[in-house]
Write an enzyme that holds these catalytic residues in place. Sequence first.
Site, PDB file in Angstrom:
ATOM      1  N   GLY A 133       2.888  -7.640  -0.255  1.00  0.00           N
ATOM      2  CA  GLY A 133       3.517  -6.393   0.178  1.00  0.00           C
ATOM      3  C   GLY A 133       2.707  -5.731   1.259  1.00  0.00           C
ATOM      4  N   LEU A 134       2.825  -4.431   1.348  1.00  0.00           N
ATOM      5  CA  LEU A 134       2.118  -3.630   2.344  1.00  0.00           C
ATOM      6  C   LEU A 134       2.463  -4.055   3.761  1.00  0.00           C
ATOM      7  CD1 LEU A 134      -1.469  -3.184   0.898  1.00  0.00           C
ATOM      8  CD2 LEU A 134       0.390  -1.572   0.914  1.00  0.00           C
ATOM      9  N   CYS A 135       3.724  -4.428   3.969  1.00  0.00           N
ATOM     10  CA  CYS A 135       4.090  -4.816   5.326  1.00  0.00           C
ATOM     11  C   CYS A 135       5.265  -4.015   5.842  1.00  0.00           C
ATOM     12  CB  CYS A 135       4.386  -6.312   5.397  1.00  0.00           C
ATOM     13  SG  CYS A 135       5.400  -6.908   4.077  1.00  0.00           S
ATOM     14  N   GLY A 136       5.374  -2.788   5.454  1.00  0.00           N
ATOM     15  CA  GLY A 136       6.423  -1.950   6.003  1.00  0.00           C
ATOM     16  C   GLY A 136       7.785  -2.407   5.528  1.00  0.00           C
ATOM     17  N   SER A 326       4.392  -6.718  11.288  1.00  0.00           N
ATOM     18  CA  SER A 326       4.819  -5.467  10.669  1.00  0.00           C
ATOM     19  C   SER A 326       3.736  -4.949   9.728  1.00  0.00           C
ATOM     20  CB  SER A 326       6.163  -5.620   9.972  1.00  0.00           C
ATOM     21  OG  SER A 326       6.057  -6.287   8.776  1.00  0.00           O
TER      22      SER A 326
END
Lengths: 374, 132
Positions: A133-136, A326
């Site tokens: 995760g943590l990719c917008g 991203s």
Amino acid sequence: MTGSISTSWLLSSPPNSKSNAISKSISFPPRVRLSPRSPLPTTQIRAGIRELRERIDTVKNTQKITEAMKLVAAARVRRAQEAVINCRPFTETLVGILHSINQCAQSEDVDFPLSNVRPVKRVALVVVTGDKGLCGGFNNAVIKKANLRVDELKQRGVSCVVVSVGKKGNAYFSRRDDVEVDKCIEGGGVYPTAKEAQVIADDVFSLFVSEEVDKVELVYTKFVSLVKSDPVIHTLLPLSVKGESRDVNGECVDAMEDEMFRLTSKDGKLAVERTKVEVVERPEMISPLMQFEQDPVQILDAMMPLYLNSQILRALQESLASELASRMSAMSNATDNAVELKKSLTVAYNRERQAKITGELLEIVAGAEALRGT
Amino acid sequence: MTLNLCVLTPNRIVWDSEVKEIILSTNSGQIGVLPNHAPIATAVDIGILKIRLNNQWLTMALMGGFARIGNNEITILVNDAEKNSDIDPQEAQQTLEIAEANLRKAEGKRQTIEANLALRRARTRVEALNMI
């Protein structure tokens, strides 16, 4: 104790000369006025000094982490781009030979299992998402596009089956009951290799050849630029014999004009340089005297899976590059937010600290006055 | 006069230098290629590629593809290629056993097709190790 500080703060019209020096520090802007630079909300950050200090430390650590993640993602984007470039010799050679063989085999009425066009009753969608995760909005954008397509196909009366690649997509589709999931494939290590593409290709190949589905589409994110990435849908099977990549409407979307991005530093900040990669013209692939060891049909049959593999691998790599891009921009935003938060926390902290000092000083002065008075 | 061999997989170039002779497994049997071979195009089966450099033979496991033999230039395009020095013997053996087990419990046309392919690949890798 906090209450007493606030009251002494409010009463702080400087009483005598001794506290004149302090008055300068007290007389900064009153609470409700918003300073022009930072849009602080009117609800102030009310907390004790210790809590404020802890929060400032936490924000500082978080900022370091997000900054590091951004730099790591930036380094990986470059390598992902290079991986895409490494794919080229294979794809170019393959397409070249495919063209030549096609010309030789034009007259024959050939029928390859992989370019079989059947009436479409069932479609397989291969959805490529990321693992972490943590990719917008990256994963959400792809999943949304896939959902739209499923609904669109359902309206036309075509049933759908989903092959999900990547942990995020797997988690989403396994929760949804109304979408049929054929297989959940986990992404491999850091960079997609031919092995992972092979796994997906095997699955798709057997689905298509055993006539369980009539069409296979690939949903992935195309890497447009460092700040922009587009989820697109490409038709994977049936293959067009010319060896061109086609999108859903049958238009040719071959990516022959790729740009390579380089992250360099300019004036101490990250900047992006773009260089167009030249398509190297290879000499004539097949000489007219060339003999085919086997039937041209068999040879083309052997080449189609190769082409399928390279398409899938390319989609995986582009997807990875856009995920990294991203993530980079999401972490960069997070770092900026952390900096701003730290600033406003520090202002509040200083205010509290100074108010406390003022209070103590006033008490001392008042005590001294009282003693002198008696 | 030496042959220039180029083995390409979708994500990297596995081999790009000169060799003395190669032996390739195709759908219609094994063919040996020496310098000044006639130009042919052939499909490559899942099997072993043997390369000779100065009286030393090197084996590589190829996972199916296509080969073009031109004017002392050989281009082999395969799905995947592994040099025998890069294959871990235990891991290859394990993969083979898993593939065999999968084939036994495969049901239906689709699973059988997949399992068969996986088995052939695993077998090739193990053979590449044994054949030195």
